[in-house]
Design an enzyme around this catalytic site. Structure first.
Site, PDB file in Angstrom:
ATOM      1  N   ARG A 249     -30.738 -20.255 -17.418  1.00 14.17           N
ATOM      2  CA  ARG A 249     -30.264 -19.914 -16.074  1.00 14.17           C
ATOM      3  C   ARG A 249     -30.181 -21.166 -15.206  1.00 14.17           C
ATOM      4  O   ARG A 249     -31.193 -21.809 -14.944  1.00 14.17           O
ATOM      5  CB  ARG A 249     -31.239 -18.908 -15.461  1.00 14.17           C
ATOM      6  N   CYS A 258     -46.734 -26.661 -13.792  1.00 19.39           N
ATOM      7  CA  CYS A 258     -46.750 -27.066 -15.201  1.00 19.39           C
ATOM      8  C   CYS A 258     -45.609 -28.002 -15.611  1.00 19.39           C
ATOM      9  O   CYS A 258     -45.864 -29.129 -16.011  1.00 19.39           O
ATOM     10  CB  CYS A 258     -46.762 -25.827 -16.086  1.00 19.39           C
ATOM     11  N   LYS A 261     -45.574 -31.632 -14.015  1.00 23.30           N
ATOM     12  CA  LYS A 261     -46.697 -32.518 -14.366  1.00 23.30           C
ATOM     13  C   LYS A 261     -46.810 -32.715 -15.883  1.00 23.30           C
ATOM     14  O   LYS A 261     -47.195 -33.780 -16.348  1.00 23.30           O
ATOM     15  CB  LYS A 261     -48.003 -32.013 -13.752  1.00 23.30           C
TER      16      LYS A 261
HETATM   17  N1  LIG Z   1     -50.739 -22.141 -13.858  1.00 24.52           N
HETATM   18  C1  LIG Z   1     -50.103 -21.939 -14.993  1.00 24.52           C
HETATM   19  O1  LIG Z   1     -49.097 -21.208 -15.065  1.00 24.52           O
HETATM   20  C2  LIG Z   1     -50.617 -22.557 -16.265  1.00 24.52           C
HETATM   21  C3  LIG Z   1     -50.145 -22.096 -17.501  1.00 24.52           C
HETATM   22  C4  LIG Z   1     -50.638 -22.682 -18.666  1.00 24.52           C
HETATM   23  C5  LIG Z   1     -51.558 -23.714 -18.594  1.00 24.52           C
HETATM   24  N2  LIG Z   1     -51.979 -24.159 -17.375  1.00 24.52           N
HETATM   25  C6  LIG Z   1     -52.982 -25.234 -17.340  1.00 24.52           C
HETATM   26  O2  LIG Z   1     -54.252 -24.634 -17.086  1.00 24.52           O
HETATM   27  C7  LIG Z   1     -55.062 -25.497 -16.276  1.00 24.52           C
HETATM   28  C8  LIG Z   1     -55.491 -24.770 -15.006  1.00 24.52           C
HETATM   29  O3  LIG Z   1     -54.331 -24.481 -14.261  1.00 24.52           O
HETATM   30  P1  LIG Z   1     -54.386 -23.492 -12.997  1.00 24.52           P
HETATM   31  O4  LIG Z   1     -52.982 -23.342 -12.522  1.00 24.52           O
HETATM   32  O5  LIG Z   1     -55.184 -22.308 -13.334  1.00 24.52           O
HETATM   33  O6  LIG Z   1     -55.217 -24.404 -11.968  1.00 24.52           O
HETATM   34  P2  LIG Z   1     -55.868 -23.977 -10.574  1.00 24.52           P
HETATM   35  O7  LIG Z   1     -55.822 -25.185  -9.735  1.00 24.52           O
HETATM   36  O8  LIG Z   1     -55.230 -22.715 -10.083  1.00 24.52           O
HETATM   37  O9  LIG Z   1     -57.383 -23.617 -10.945  1.00 24.52           O
HETATM   38  C9  LIG Z   1     -58.352 -24.552 -11.337  1.00 24.52           C
HETATM   39  C10 LIG Z   1     -59.710 -24.036 -10.884  1.00 24.52           C
HETATM   40  O10 LIG Z   1     -60.741 -24.847 -11.443  1.00 24.52           O
HETATM   41  C11 LIG Z   1     -61.788 -24.979 -10.480  1.00 24.52           C
HETATM   42  N3  LIG Z   1     -62.636 -26.124 -10.860  1.00 24.52           N
HETATM   43  C12 LIG Z   1     -62.334 -27.435 -10.846  1.00 24.52           C
HETATM   44  N4  LIG Z   1     -63.369 -28.160 -11.330  1.00 24.52           N
HETATM   45  C13 LIG Z   1     -64.337 -27.286 -11.670  1.00 24.52           C
HETATM   46  C14 LIG Z   1     -65.639 -27.412 -12.246  1.00 24.52           C
HETATM   47  N5  LIG Z   1     -66.151 -28.608 -12.597  1.00 24.52           N
HETATM   48  N6  LIG Z   1     -66.371 -26.284 -12.445  1.00 24.52           N
HETATM   49  C15 LIG Z   1     -65.863 -25.073 -12.113  1.00 24.52           C
HETATM   50  N7  LIG Z   1     -64.631 -24.896 -11.583  1.00 24.52           N
HETATM   51  C16 LIG Z   1     -63.880 -25.986 -11.367  1.00 24.52           C
HETATM   52  C17 LIG Z   1     -61.045 -25.116  -9.170  1.00 24.52           C
HETATM   53  O11 LIG Z   1     -61.857 -24.835  -8.063  1.00 24.52           O
HETATM   54  C18 LIG Z   1     -59.924 -24.088  -9.368  1.00 24.52           C
HETATM   55  O12 LIG Z   1     -60.310 -22.809  -8.901  1.00 24.52           O
HETATM   56  C19 LIG Z   1     -54.221 -26.743 -16.032  1.00 24.52           C
HETATM   57  O13 LIG Z   1     -54.516 -27.689 -17.017  1.00 24.52           O
HETATM   58  C20 LIG Z   1     -52.788 -26.245 -16.212  1.00 24.52           C
HETATM   59  O14 LIG Z   1     -51.910 -27.239 -16.611  1.00 24.52           O
HETATM   60  C21 LIG Z   1     -51.543 -23.600 -16.219  1.00 24.52           C
END
Ligand SMILES: NC(=O)c1ccc[n+]([C@@H]2O[C@H](COP(=O)([O-])OP(=O)(O)OC[C@H]3O[C@@H](n4cnc5c(N)ncnc54)[C@H](O)[C@@H]3O)[C@@H](O)[C@H]2O)c1
Length: 428
Positions: A249, A258, A261
């Site tokens: 699309r 994602c 980055k």
């Molecule tokens: N968002 C998506 O659609 C998606 C999909 C697949 C993979 N990912 C990957 O998953 C990972 C998380 O992404 P997200 O979007 O959920 O991030 P996010 O920023 O929404 O959540 C991360 C959480 O981790 C917490 N945190 C940080 N350090 C911490 C610690 N030491 N102890 C406890 N909690 C801690 C933060 O407070 C936050 O709530 C990333 O690597 C991302 O690339 C994301």
């Protein structure tokens, strides 16, 4: 099984809820007290369809609890790491949150010895799992697994409950067995492999999806000049089983936490290893310029945007999420501001997040109000409520009935018949 999920963001909260729904006893851990306080009350800090309802159910059953203290995970056999790995200033993945939680797991394990598996769900550069294993894994009582996540925001819970695949990167049979037990009963193809392969599968998948989007976006520019219809072209392409219909699309570009980055992190990793990924470089360049190209299409019809009222419909990076990280709407707001336009915005969920960054924009409760008196309406996110509009009312109330469809989601023929000027992305 007793499971801990460290980080309760988009991935962690969805993982915690879905694991509880599979029947595991889960504790969700986050550093942010306000987030944990909300979660304990059954309130989701993020907008994700169906997630809050499921959260309340598993909380009431007592199989999901939350804490800010990792000590509350002392009995957990499996510890998922779901913390953010955002883009550092040099484009590499910032692993500081991940390494901090790995160090916390090490301390917890030393104080409460038992057989455990630390599972990295965060997206991390190839080699990170092995690096963490060198710090943590003893091959006896503590194992490190890479288990990347493929959920899509806006459909996260459904994706977690019915994953397209489960990729398990583990270098020890014992750890693989733990993961098989954890996902027992979840119907999905398995790829059981090394940690490095698992990590590259994740980056390669996102890079490939981003490539498909940028390919279609660049092609849409040619389609505009040729007077062809990119939607019909995409339909014809997608019927080829070697291509498939998904991610064809054309629009204003990809965003979110994602693709932007992960593509830069993969490029940085390749550069570090002396390998050029020139195609991926172009993918990013096309994506960066796509919102700017879209604005050029607007200017072709309205050359002078100064003091014009421009309605922006949709601000989140995609529908059904409150996530505005790297959203194309932010680039378009900047472009409109540079042109001196007055911005009237609507988003059913993400408006407060954008308002924090752009208080100068005027926000409305409905798309109809945002369009009132506007000289143009731009569709940026294809929320249902931004697509199905009362066209005759909108037409009567706009200062100038001009529609610019950044998602090719408005009914082109219908709106043209209703008297609007319509420009899509690669459509005529
Ligand atoms: N968002 C998506 O659609 C998606 C999909 C697949 C993979 N990912 C990957 O998953 C990972 C998380 O992404 P997200 O979007 O959920 O991030 P996010 O920023 O929404 O959540 C991360 C959480 O981790 C917490 N945190 C940080 N350090 C911490 C610690 N030491 N102890 C406890 N909690 C801690 C933060 O407070 C936050 O709530 C990333 O690597 C991302 O690339 C994301």
């Amino acid at each position: 099984m007793k499971v801990a999920v460290i980080g309760t963001g988009y991935v962690g909260l969805t993982t915690a809820v879905s694991l509880a729904m599979y029947g595991h006893e889960v504790v969700g851990i986050d550093l942010v007290e306000a987030k944990i306080a909300m979660l304990k009350q059954g309130l989701s800090p993020i907008y994700e369809p169906g997630l809050e309802k499921a959260l309340v159910q598993v909380l009431q059953q007592g199989i999901l609890t939350f804490s800010t203290d990792l000590k509350d995970a002392k009995d957990s056999e499996v510890l998922f790491v779901c913390v953010g790995t955002p883009e550092a200033t040099d484009g590499t993945a910032d692993l500081s949150y991940l390494l901090a939680s790995i160090s916390d797991i090490g301390v917890l394990h030393n104080n409460n010895p038992m057989v455990r598996t630390a599972v990295i769900k965060s997206t991390v550069p190839v080699g990170t799992g092995d690096r963490v294993a060198a710090l943590l894994e003893d091959g006896q009582s503590l194992f490190v697994v890479s288990n990347p996540e493929f959920l899509r925001e806006g459909n996260a819970l459904a994706d977690a409950l019915k994953p397209s695949r489960i990729v398990i990167g583990a270098n020890h049979q014992a750890a693989r067995a733990v993961m098989e037990r954890l996902y027992e009963g979840v119907a999905a193809p398995r790829v059981i492999t090394t940690r490095a392969n698992a990590e590259l599968i994740k980056y390669a998948s996102n890079a490939f999806l981003a490539t498909r989007i940028s390919f279609m976006n660049e092609l849409s520019r040619l389609s505009t000049v040729l007077g062809t219809d990119i939607l019909t072209v995409a339909q014809g392409m997608g019927l080829d089983s070697r291509i498939g219909p998904e991610f064809l699309r054309a629009g204003v570009g990809y965003g979110g936490s994602c693709f932007p980055k992960d593509t830069i992190a993969l490029l940085q990793l390749a550069q570090e290893k002396g390998v050029s990924l020139s195609l991926l470089d172009k993918v990013r360049e096309v994506n960066r310029s796509q919102p700017v190209w879209f604005m050029q299409q607007v200017r072709k019809h309205i050359p002078e945007l100064k003091d014009k009222q421009i309605a922006l419909l949709g601000l989140a990076f995609k529908p059904d999420t409150d996530d505005i990280r790297e959203a194309p709407s932010l680039t378009i707001i900047e472009e409109l501001k540079k042109s001196g336009a007055e911005i009237r915005a609507y988003d059913p969920i993400a408006a407060p997040a954008v308002q924090k960054l752009h208080p100068e924009v005027t926000y409305f409760d409905t798309p109809e109000e945002a369009c009132k008196g506007a000289h143009a309406a731009l569709l940026i996110t294809e929320w249902k409520e931004c697509i199905q509009l009362p066209w005759s009312v909108i037409h009567a109330n706009m200062a100038q009935p001009a529609l610019f469809d950044g998602r090719n989601a408005w009914p082109m023929n219908e709106v043209r018949e209703a008297g609007f000027h319509y420009t899509g992305v690669g459509r005529s």
